[in-house]
Design a protein around this motif. Structure first.
Motif, mmCIF file in Angstrom:
data_model
loop_
_atom_site.group_PDB
_atom_site.id
_atom_site.type_symbol
_atom_site.label_atom_id
_atom_site.label_comp_id
_atom_site.label_asym_id
_atom_site.label_seq_id
_atom_site.Cartn_x
_atom_site.Cartn_y
_atom_site.Cartn_z
ATOM 1 N N GLY A 128 58.714 38.658 35.174
ATOM 2 C CA GLY A 128 58.730 37.432 34.400
ATOM 3 C C GLY A 128 57.479 36.596 34.481
ATOM 4 N N GLU A 129 56.468 37.049 35.196
ATOM 5 C CA GLU A 129 55.203 36.335 35.265
ATOM 6 C C GLU A 129 54.076 37.302 35.559
ATOM 7 N N GLU A 130 52.880 36.897 35.189
ATOM 8 C CA GLU A 130 51.716 37.765 35.370
ATOM 9 C C GLU A 130 51.410 37.927 36.857
ATOM 10 N N PRO A 131 51.115 39.146 37.305
ATOM 11 C CA PRO A 131 50.775 39.333 38.722
ATOM 12 C C PRO A 131 49.505 38.581 39.094
ATOM 13 N N GLN A 132 49.389 38.236 40.385
ATOM 14 C CA GLN A 132 48.228 37.484 40.861
ATOM 15 C C GLN A 132 46.939 38.286 40.663
ATOM 16 N N THR A 133 46.968 39.541 41.088
ATOM 17 C CA THR A 133 45.802 40.408 40.900
ATOM 18 C C THR A 133 46.265 41.832 40.643
ATOM 19 N N VAL A 134 45.478 42.536 39.843
ATOM 20 C CA VAL A 134 45.656 43.976 39.641
ATOM 21 C C VAL A 134 44.269 44.587 39.710
ATOM 22 N N GLN A 135 44.056 45.478 40.670
ATOM 23 C CA GLN A 135 42.735 46.067 40.817
ATOM 24 C C GLN A 135 42.851 47.526 41.239
ATOM 25 N N ILE A 136 41.840 48.299 40.844
ATOM 26 C CA ILE A 136 41.761 49.711 41.218
ATOM 27 C C ILE A 136 40.716 49.853 42.311
ATOM 28 N N ASN A 185 39.967 61.208 43.643
ATOM 29 C CA ASN A 185 41.413 61.392 43.732
ATOM 30 C C ASN A 185 42.077 60.347 44.620
ATOM 31 N N ALA A 186 41.272 59.615 45.381
ATOM 32 C CA ALA A 186 41.818 58.605 46.295
ATOM 33 C C ALA A 186 41.974 57.244 45.625
ATOM 34 N N ARG A 187 41.673 57.156 44.333
ATOM 35 C CA ARG A 187 41.799 55.873 43.636
ATOM 36 C C ARG A 187 43.258 55.444 43.569
ATOM 37 N N ILE A 188 43.488 54.172 43.893
ATOM 38 C CA ILE A 188 44.841 53.632 43.813
ATOM 39 C C ILE A 188 44.804 52.291 43.096
ATOM 40 N N VAL A 189 45.952 51.912 42.555
ATOM 41 C CA VAL A 189 46.115 50.612 41.913
ATOM 42 C C VAL A 189 46.827 49.694 42.893
ATOM 43 N N GLU A 190 46.267 48.512 43.105
ATOM 44 C CA GLU A 190 46.893 47.514 43.966
ATOM 45 C C GLU A 190 47.351 46.346 43.102
ATOM 46 N N ASP A 248 45.344 52.063 33.343
ATOM 47 C CA ASP A 248 44.517 50.912 32.979
ATOM 48 C C ASP A 248 45.113 49.660 33.621
ATOM 49 N N GLU A 249 44.252 48.803 34.155
ATOM 50 C CA GLU A 249 44.719 47.614 34.866
ATOM 51 C C GLU A 249 45.547 46.703 33.967
ATOM 52 N N ASP A 250 45.142 46.539 32.719
ATOM 53 C CA ASP A 250 45.876 45.671 31.799
ATOM 54 C C ASP A 250 47.277 46.214 31.522
ATOM 55 N N GLN A 251 47.394 47.535 31.409
ATOM 56 C CA GLN A 251 48.706 48.137 31.174
ATOM 57 C C GLN A 251 49.631 47.879 32.361
ATOM 58 N N VAL A 252 49.101 48.037 33.568
ATOM 59 C CA VAL A 252 49.907 47.795 34.765
ATOM 60 C C VAL A 252 50.359 46.339 34.801
ATOM 61 N N SER A 253 49.447 45.424 34.486
ATOM 62 C CA SER A 253 49.785 44.006 34.492
ATOM 63 C C SER A 253 50.910 43.697 33.505
ATOM 64 N N MET A 254 50.868 44.317 32.329
ATOM 65 C CA MET A 254 51.904 44.074 31.316
ATOM 66 C C MET A 254 53.261 44.591 31.781
ATOM 67 N N VAL A 255 53.272 45.770 32.401
ATOM 68 C CA VAL A 255 54.541 46.353 32.866
ATOM 69 C C VAL A 255 55.156 45.467 33.939
ATOM 70 N N VAL A 256 54.346 45.041 34.898
ATOM 71 C CA VAL A 256 54.857 44.200 35.985
ATOM 72 C C VAL A 256 55.338 42.865 35.445
ATOM 73 N N GLU A 257 54.598 42.283 34.517
ATOM 74 C CA GLU A 257 54.970 40.976 33.956
ATOM 75 C C GLU A 257 56.309 41.048 33.231
ATOM 76 N N GLU A 258 56.577 42.163 32.547
ATOM 77 C CA GLU A 258 57.847 42.310 31.834
ATOM 78 C C GLU A 258 59.029 42.323 32.791
ATOM 79 N N VAL A 259 58.824 42.844 34.007
ATOM 80 C CA VAL A 259 59.922 42.954 34.965
ATOM 81 C C VAL A 259 60.121 41.661 35.747
#
Length: 353
Positions: A96-104, A109-114, A83-94
């Motif tokens: 120290g700030e919210e990522p600029q963008t998180v998108q799928i 099977n070729a879906r990726i998270v950027e 989930d995009e929100d989960q990825v954003s939370m994990v990155v922010e914890e490391v």
């Protein structure tokens, strides 16, 4: 599809032909029933309001620039059930700030998270990858869960600036060539009106991006240049009909230049509507494909800017370019004399009646 020429009463714009017909009848017959030129001051005011709002937004709100303009670090990993929100939370914890963008992006099977963030140090990249791996266990190409499934790359802000600089140079060259061609093919008044309409298209499209907050990417800049061709095509079609209607007008007293120009706009109005609809439909399909099938990416950026540009280009071709042409032409002594002769003949005819 151009409509056949139809006679217009001598009073022209003051009593447009077919004013009692239905809207669709007036659109398809092109009898000059829509007083676009006659109401040009209203369209000038509307144009100024639109430009003012767009410029205010550009100056006050600015743009939402993508990572190619701002620079930063980009992380990618297989999406799975992430989930995009989960990825954003994990990155922010490391970091120290919210990522600029998180998108799928992608499908199946070729879906990726950027994930796009500020520039990260080597240690921050390693820590972020480890945190993402511990949380989501992404599977690499070998079929095993591995931190190697998470990739990273750095984006330099200078690259986006270089794209913009080259686009601006291309825009300036394009404007000069367009002015020269239209001035040679038609006349300088038409060239001036066309250039003003193109500047309106650029400012309005940029303003819409600023107001709505669409992300500006190099694809957006490139797409902005492509819409100018559409707008110019529509403007030239209208001007060609206006030139046909006004050829030798100095020797006639049936209609004024403004009335003949208004007739030309009406005769090409349905064509402009058809062209706009046909241009937007495949772009809508492209947006749907980009969002629901392939994911948000370059296709989405190109489709968005072209959809906005096509609408603004149609508006400027119909409601700005030709009215401005008439305003410029009415400054010439020849057109002033011809208009005076037409009005004098009508006054005599009314007096006899």
């Amino acid at each position: 599809m151009s409509t056949p020429d139809t006679a217009v009463p001598d009073k022209g714009a003051s009593t447009p032909a077919g004013s009692g017909d239905s809207l669709f009848t007036r659109l398809y017959t092109g009898t000059g029933a829509f007083g676009i030129v006659a109401n040009r001051r209203k369209f000038y005011i509307l144009t100024l309001v639109i430009v003012a709002v767009c410029l205010a937004s550009i100056l006050l709100r600015g743009f939402s620039f993508g990572i190619d303009f701002t620079g930063g670090t980009k992380l990618t990993m297989p999406a799975g059930d992430v989930d995009e929100d989960q990825v954003s939370m994990v990155v922010e914890e490391v970091v120290g700030e919210e990522p600029q963008t998180v998108q799928i992006v992608g499908a199946g099977n070729a879906r990726i998270v950027e994930v796009e963030t500020r520039f990260l140090t080597t240690d921050e990249i390693v820590d972020t990858k480890n945190a993402l791996f511990e949380e989501f266990q992404p599977v690499s190409a070998s079929g095993e869960a591995s931190v190697e499934a998470i990739g990273d790359s750095a984006r330099s802000e200078s690259w986006g600036g270089q794209v913009t600089e080259k686009a601006l140079i291309a825009l300036a060259v394009f404007m000069v060539i367009v002015f020269g061609y239209i001035a040679f093919r038609f006349e300088w008044q038409m060239a001036t009106a066309a250039i003003v309409a193109l500047f309106f298209d650029v400012i309005t499209t940029a303003g819409v991006y600023s107001l709505v907050g669409f992300e500006v990417t190099p694809a957006t800049v490139i797409g902005l240049l492509t819409i100018l061709g559409f707008s110019l095509y529509d403007t030239v079609i209208v001007f060609d009909k206006v030139e046909e209607n006004t050829r030798g007008i100095a020797n006639t007293t049936s209609r004024t230049y403004a009335e003949e120009a208004n007739l030309g706009v009406n005769q090409t109005l349905m064509r402009s509507i058809h062209t706009t609809v046909i241009g937007i439909l495949p772009l809508l399909a492209l947006v749907i494909i980009a969002v629901w099938i392939l994911g948000v990416g370059t296709l989405m950026d190109l489709a968005l800017v072209q959809m906005v540009g096509i609408v603004t280009g149609t508006f400027s071709s119909v409601f700005l370019a030709t009215p401005l042409l008439v305003t410029l032409k009415e400054r010439s002594p020849e057109i002033k004399r011809q208009t005076a002769k037409v009005l004098a003949r009508r006054e005599k005819a009314e007096a006899r009646a």
